[in-house]
Design a protein around this motif. Structure first.
Motif, PDB file in Angstrom:
ATOM      1  N   ASP A 184       0.855  -1.048  -0.012  1.00 22.90           N
ATOM      2  CA  ASP A 184       0.094  -0.020   0.202  1.00 22.90           C
ATOM      3  C   ASP A 184       0.807   1.048  -0.085  1.00 22.90           C
ATOM      4  O   ASP A 184       0.796   2.139  -0.778  1.00 22.90           O
ATOM      5  CB  ASP A 184      -0.908  -0.039   1.193  1.00 22.90           C
ATOM      6  N   ARG A 190      -5.831   8.041  -3.003  1.00 19.42           N
ATOM      7  CA  ARG A 190      -6.208   6.847  -1.916  1.00 19.42           C
ATOM      8  C   ARG A 190      -6.297   5.741  -2.733  1.00 19.42           C
ATOM      9  O   ARG A 190      -6.629   5.472  -3.688  1.00 19.42           O
ATOM     10  CB  ARG A 190      -7.397   7.448  -1.277  1.00 19.42           C
ATOM     11  N   THR A 191      -6.034   4.466  -1.640  1.00 18.10           N
ATOM     12  CA  THR A 191      -6.147   3.048  -2.207  1.00 18.10           C
ATOM     13  C   THR A 191      -7.904   3.053  -2.258  1.00 18.10           C
ATOM     14  O   THR A 191      -8.351   2.850  -1.380  1.00 18.10           O
ATOM     15  CB  THR A 191      -5.480   2.281  -1.113  1.00 18.10           C
ATOM     16  N   ALA A 192      -8.298   2.565  -3.486  1.00 16.42           N
ATOM     17  CA  ALA A 192      -9.682   2.044  -3.604  1.00 16.42           C
ATOM     18  C   ALA A 192      -9.833   0.437  -3.415  1.00 16.42           C
ATOM     19  O   ALA A 192     -10.580  -0.051  -2.781  1.00 16.42           O
ATOM     20  CB  ALA A 192     -10.215   2.463  -5.106  1.00 16.42           C
ATOM     21  N   TYR A 193      -8.757  -0.193  -3.941  1.00 17.23           N
ATOM     22  CA  TYR A 193      -8.749  -1.573  -3.683  1.00 17.23           C
ATOM     23  C   TYR A 193      -7.147  -1.933  -3.659  1.00 17.23           C
ATOM     24  O   TYR A 193      -6.544  -1.417  -4.392  1.00 17.23           O
ATOM     25  CB  TYR A 193      -9.487  -2.468  -4.591  1.00 17.23           C
ATOM     26  N   ARG A 217      -8.831   9.779 -13.074  1.00 17.58           N
ATOM     27  CA  ARG A 217      -8.451   9.926 -11.926  1.00 17.58           C
ATOM     28  C   ARG A 217      -8.096   8.496 -11.286  1.00 17.58           C
ATOM     29  O   ARG A 217      -7.401   8.197 -10.267  1.00 17.58           O
ATOM     30  CB  ARG A 217      -9.473  10.344 -10.894  1.00 17.58           C
ATOM     31  N   LYS A 218      -8.209   7.347 -12.342  1.00 16.53           N
ATOM     32  CA  LYS A 218      -7.746   6.073 -11.552  1.00 16.53           C
ATOM     33  C   LYS A 218      -6.301   5.574 -12.017  1.00 16.53           C
ATOM     34  O   LYS A 218      -6.032   5.792 -13.227  1.00 16.53           O
ATOM     35  CB  LYS A 218      -8.810   4.946 -12.414  1.00 16.53           C
ATOM     36  N   LEU A 275      -5.600  -0.457  -7.218  1.00 21.46           N
ATOM     37  CA  LEU A 275      -6.269   0.920  -7.833  1.00 21.46           C
ATOM     38  C   LEU A 275      -6.292   2.078  -6.828  1.00 21.46           C
ATOM     39  O   LEU A 275      -6.935   1.961  -5.563  1.00 21.46           O
ATOM     40  CB  LEU A 275      -7.834   0.585  -8.309  1.00 21.46           C
ATOM     41  N   ILE A 329      -6.991   6.149  -6.381  1.00 23.29           N
ATOM     42  CA  ILE A 329      -7.786   7.257  -6.846  1.00 23.29           C
ATOM     43  C   ILE A 329      -7.191   8.856  -6.619  1.00 23.29           C
ATOM     44  O   ILE A 329      -7.139   8.819  -5.500  1.00 23.29           O
ATOM     45  CB  ILE A 329      -9.207   7.346  -6.458  1.00 23.29           C
ATOM     46  N   GLN A 385     -10.847  16.779  -1.023  1.00 21.98           N
ATOM     47  CA  GLN A 385     -11.554  15.616  -0.834  1.00 21.98           C
ATOM     48  C   GLN A 385     -10.614  15.013   0.376  1.00 21.98           C
ATOM     49  O   GLN A 385      -9.279  14.992   0.326  1.00 21.98           O
ATOM     50  CB  GLN A 385     -11.267  14.562  -1.895  1.00 21.98           C
TER      51      GLN A 385
HETATM   52  C1  LIG Z   1      12.414  11.443  -4.420  1.00 25.34           C
HETATM   53  C2  LIG Z   1      11.629  11.588  -2.982  1.00 25.34           C
HETATM   54  C3  LIG Z   1      10.152  12.094  -3.115  1.00 25.34           C
HETATM   55  C4  LIG Z   1       9.669  11.861  -1.697  1.00 25.34           C
HETATM   56  C5  LIG Z   1       8.194  12.030  -2.059  1.00 25.34           C
HETATM   57  C6  LIG Z   1       7.432  11.185  -1.055  1.00 25.34           C
HETATM   58  C7  LIG Z   1       5.988  11.176  -1.698  1.00 25.34           C
HETATM   59  C8  LIG Z   1       5.374   9.793  -1.037  1.00 25.34           C
HETATM   60  C9  LIG Z   1       3.948   9.915  -1.343  1.00 25.34           C
HETATM   61  C10 LIG Z   1       3.105   9.230  -0.947  1.00 25.34           C
HETATM   62  C11 LIG Z   1       3.453   7.999  -0.193  1.00 25.34           C
HETATM   63  C12 LIG Z   1       2.261   8.016   0.629  1.00 25.34           C
HETATM   64  C13 LIG Z   1       1.665   6.609   0.350  1.00 25.34           C
HETATM   65  C14 LIG Z   1       0.426   6.234   1.504  1.00 25.34           C
HETATM   66  C15 LIG Z   1      -0.438   5.326   0.835  1.00 25.34           C
HETATM   67  C16 LIG Z   1      -1.422   4.997   1.522  1.00 25.34           C
HETATM   68  C17 LIG Z   1      -2.654   5.099   0.875  1.00 25.34           C
HETATM   69  C18 LIG Z   1      -4.070   4.701   1.571  1.00 25.34           C
HETATM   70  O1  LIG Z   1      -3.610   3.942   2.459  1.00 25.34           O
HETATM   71  S1  LIG Z   1      -5.415   5.343   1.692  1.00 25.34           S
HETATM   72  C19 LIG Z   1      -6.405   4.754   2.869  1.00 25.34           C
HETATM   73  C20 LIG Z   1      -7.177   3.367   2.279  1.00 25.34           C
HETATM   74  N1  LIG Z   1      -7.901   3.830   1.465  1.00 25.34           N
HETATM   75  C21 LIG Z   1      -9.181   4.618   1.858  1.00 25.34           C
HETATM   76  O2  LIG Z   1      -9.442   4.804   2.934  1.00 25.34           O
HETATM   77  C22 LIG Z   1     -10.224   5.063   0.718  1.00 25.34           C
HETATM   78  C23 LIG Z   1     -11.496   4.895   0.996  1.00 25.34           C
HETATM   79  N2  LIG Z   1     -12.223   5.080   0.038  1.00 25.34           N
HETATM   80  C24 LIG Z   1     -12.557   6.661  -0.621  1.00 25.34           C
HETATM   81  O3  LIG Z   1     -12.144   7.462   0.171  1.00 25.34           O
HETATM   82  C25 LIG Z   1     -13.303   6.772  -1.930  1.00 25.34           C
HETATM   83  O4  LIG Z   1     -13.937   5.281  -2.082  1.00 25.34           O
HETATM   84  C26 LIG Z   1     -12.163   6.803  -3.123  1.00 25.34           C
HETATM   85  C27 LIG Z   1     -11.403   8.222  -2.886  1.00 25.34           C
HETATM   86  C28 LIG Z   1     -11.210   5.670  -3.138  1.00 25.34           C
HETATM   87  C29 LIG Z   1     -12.970   7.035  -4.468  1.00 25.34           C
HETATM   88  O5  LIG Z   1     -14.133   7.929  -4.073  1.00 25.34           O
HETATM   89  P1  LIG Z   1     -14.363   9.013  -5.080  1.00 25.34           P
HETATM   90  O6  LIG Z   1     -15.774   9.609  -4.774  1.00 25.34           O
HETATM   91  O7  LIG Z   1     -13.224   9.944  -5.060  1.00 25.34           O
HETATM   92  O8  LIG Z   1     -14.364   8.501  -6.539  1.00 25.34           O
HETATM   93  P2  LIG Z   1     -15.456   7.453  -7.354  1.00 25.34           P
HETATM   94  O9  LIG Z   1     -16.252   8.507  -8.238  1.00 25.34           O
HETATM   95  O10 LIG Z   1     -16.331   6.663  -6.350  1.00 25.34           O
HETATM   96  O11 LIG Z   1     -14.662   6.646  -8.077  1.00 25.34           O
HETATM   97  C30 LIG Z   1     -13.701   6.922  -9.044  1.00 25.34           C
HETATM   98  C31 LIG Z   1     -13.738   6.110 -10.190  1.00 25.34           C
HETATM   99  O12 LIG Z   1     -12.918   5.008  -9.273  1.00 25.34           O
HETATM  100  C32 LIG Z   1     -13.642   3.710  -9.429  1.00 25.34           C
HETATM  101  N3  LIG Z   1     -13.753   3.079  -8.186  1.00 25.34           N
HETATM  102  C33 LIG Z   1     -13.473   3.649  -7.012  1.00 25.34           C
HETATM  103  N4  LIG Z   1     -13.359   2.837  -6.303  1.00 25.34           N
HETATM  104  C34 LIG Z   1     -13.318   1.448  -6.662  1.00 25.34           C
HETATM  105  C35 LIG Z   1     -13.258   0.229  -6.316  1.00 25.34           C
HETATM  106  N5  LIG Z   1     -12.909  -0.172  -5.140  1.00 25.34           N
HETATM  107  N6  LIG Z   1     -13.040  -0.792  -7.102  1.00 25.34           N
HETATM  108  C36 LIG Z   1     -12.970  -0.393  -8.622  1.00 25.34           C
HETATM  109  N7  LIG Z   1     -13.498   0.885  -9.115  1.00 25.34           N
HETATM  110  C37 LIG Z   1     -13.410   1.798  -8.160  1.00 25.34           C
HETATM  111  C38 LIG Z   1     -15.164   4.223  -9.833  1.00 25.34           C
HETATM  112  O13 LIG Z   1     -15.975   3.434 -10.318  1.00 25.34           O
HETATM  113  C39 LIG Z   1     -14.791   5.712 -10.629  1.00 25.34           C
HETATM  114  O14 LIG Z   1     -14.749   5.029 -12.020  1.00 25.34           O
HETATM  115  P3  LIG Z   1     -15.009   5.857 -13.179  1.00 25.34           P
HETATM  116  O15 LIG Z   1     -14.477   7.144 -13.115  1.00 25.34           O
HETATM  117  O16 LIG Z   1     -16.663   6.000 -13.025  1.00 25.34           O
HETATM  118  O17 LIG Z   1     -14.708   4.992 -14.488  1.00 25.34           O
END
Ligand SMILES: CCCCCCCC/C=C\CCCCCCCC(=O)SCCNC(=O)CCNC(=O)[C@H](O)C(C)(C)COP(=O)(O)OP(=O)(O)OC[C@H]1O[C@@H](n2cnc3c(N)ncnc32)[C@H](O)[C@@H]1OP(=O)(O)O
Length: 216
Positions: free
Chosen positions: A140, A156-159, A186-187, A207, A209, A215
């Protein structure tokens, strides 16, 4: 949450803050000072030792008192997540975030992110192998990193699906690789692999997003 942990969590809000994540991850090398990495390592050692320790009653009593005193001191230095060293110290393993298995990034380019990652005693699942949940945590984080590199934005991680192909050993430098397979709006479809030498331990299919402005 313990009493100690309820204290000293103040929000510092001089920075514009949109939604749950900020648009750009903070990058620092000085928060917590030059010995913060040593501090993190001691915390990791504490977790490793606690995982395998079998203390007698007397030692448990003593350890509780020591840990209480330590936690009181640490709680006094708590700050909000956006300003803490953990998670932003890019010069340290896993950006100084001790909740992650330690990894050191070795490549960031068009092929994604490659890192050397080591699961520790703390990450034991059973029979000297890493816990599958910790393998997913590693994917992740490195997957989120690869997504950030690919879209230059927070997501954010969707799946996140993990295929566990063979045992993931502890205390062994492993090679983790995550890359953007394709981007559709956005995917961000991320794939990943975890290798012990030539042996594939696990694969990721995920995936992420891209977050809209504001947001959570
Ligand atoms: C050189 C040095 C540089 C250093 C730089 C350092 C940088 C480091 C940077 C970074 C590192 C950090 C890394 C950390 C990583 C950790 C991340 C996590 O663990 S995140 C926590 C766990 N995840 C949640 O809690 C999400 C909970 N869910 C949500 O919040 C929402 O469901 C969200 C945001 C994922 C999507 O919601 P919506 O309302 O924004 O978007 P919608 O419209 O539902 O979906 C957009 C598209 O995605 C598809 N989609 C959404 N969820 C899906 C799913 N589960 N399966 C399939 N498709 C899905 C939809 O069908 C839609 O597709 P269509 O555009 O219609 O084609």
């Amino acid at each position: 949450m313990s009493e100690a942990n309820d204290r000293a969590v103040e929000t510092v809000d001089e920075d514009p803050h949109e939604g749950g994540f900020r648009a750009h991850a903070a990058i620092t090398t000085d928060r917590g000072g030059p010995r913060y990495g040593e501090f993190s390592e001691q915390v990791r050692l504490l977790m490793d030792n606690a995982r395998y320790a079998c203390p007698d009653d007397e030692l448990v009593d003593e350890l509780i008192e020591s840990l209480k005193a330590l936690n009181d001191r640490l709680a006094d230095s708590r700050i909000d997540e956006w300003h803490s060293p953990a998670g932003t110290r890019i010069d340290l393993p896993s950006r100084g975030n001790i909740t992650l298995p330690p990894y050191v990034v070795t490549e960031v380019n068009d092929n994604g992110v490659v890192a050397e990652l080591t699961f520790r005693d703390f990450h034991l699942g059973g029979n000297n192998a890493a816990h599958g949940g910790h393998v997913a945590v590693a994917f992740d984080d490195v997957g989120g990193f690869a997504s950030a590199v690919a879209i230059q934005h927070v997501s954010r991680t969707a799946y996140l699906t993990v295929q566990y192909r063979s045992i993931t050993p502890l205390n062994t430098p492993l090679r983790i690789h995550a890359w953007a397979d394709r981007i559709e709006g956005r995917k961000v479809f991320i794939k990943g692999t975890l290798y012990d030498g030539d042996r594939l331990c696990a694969e990721m299919d995920a995936l992420f997003i891209k977050l809209n402005p504001g947001q959570a």
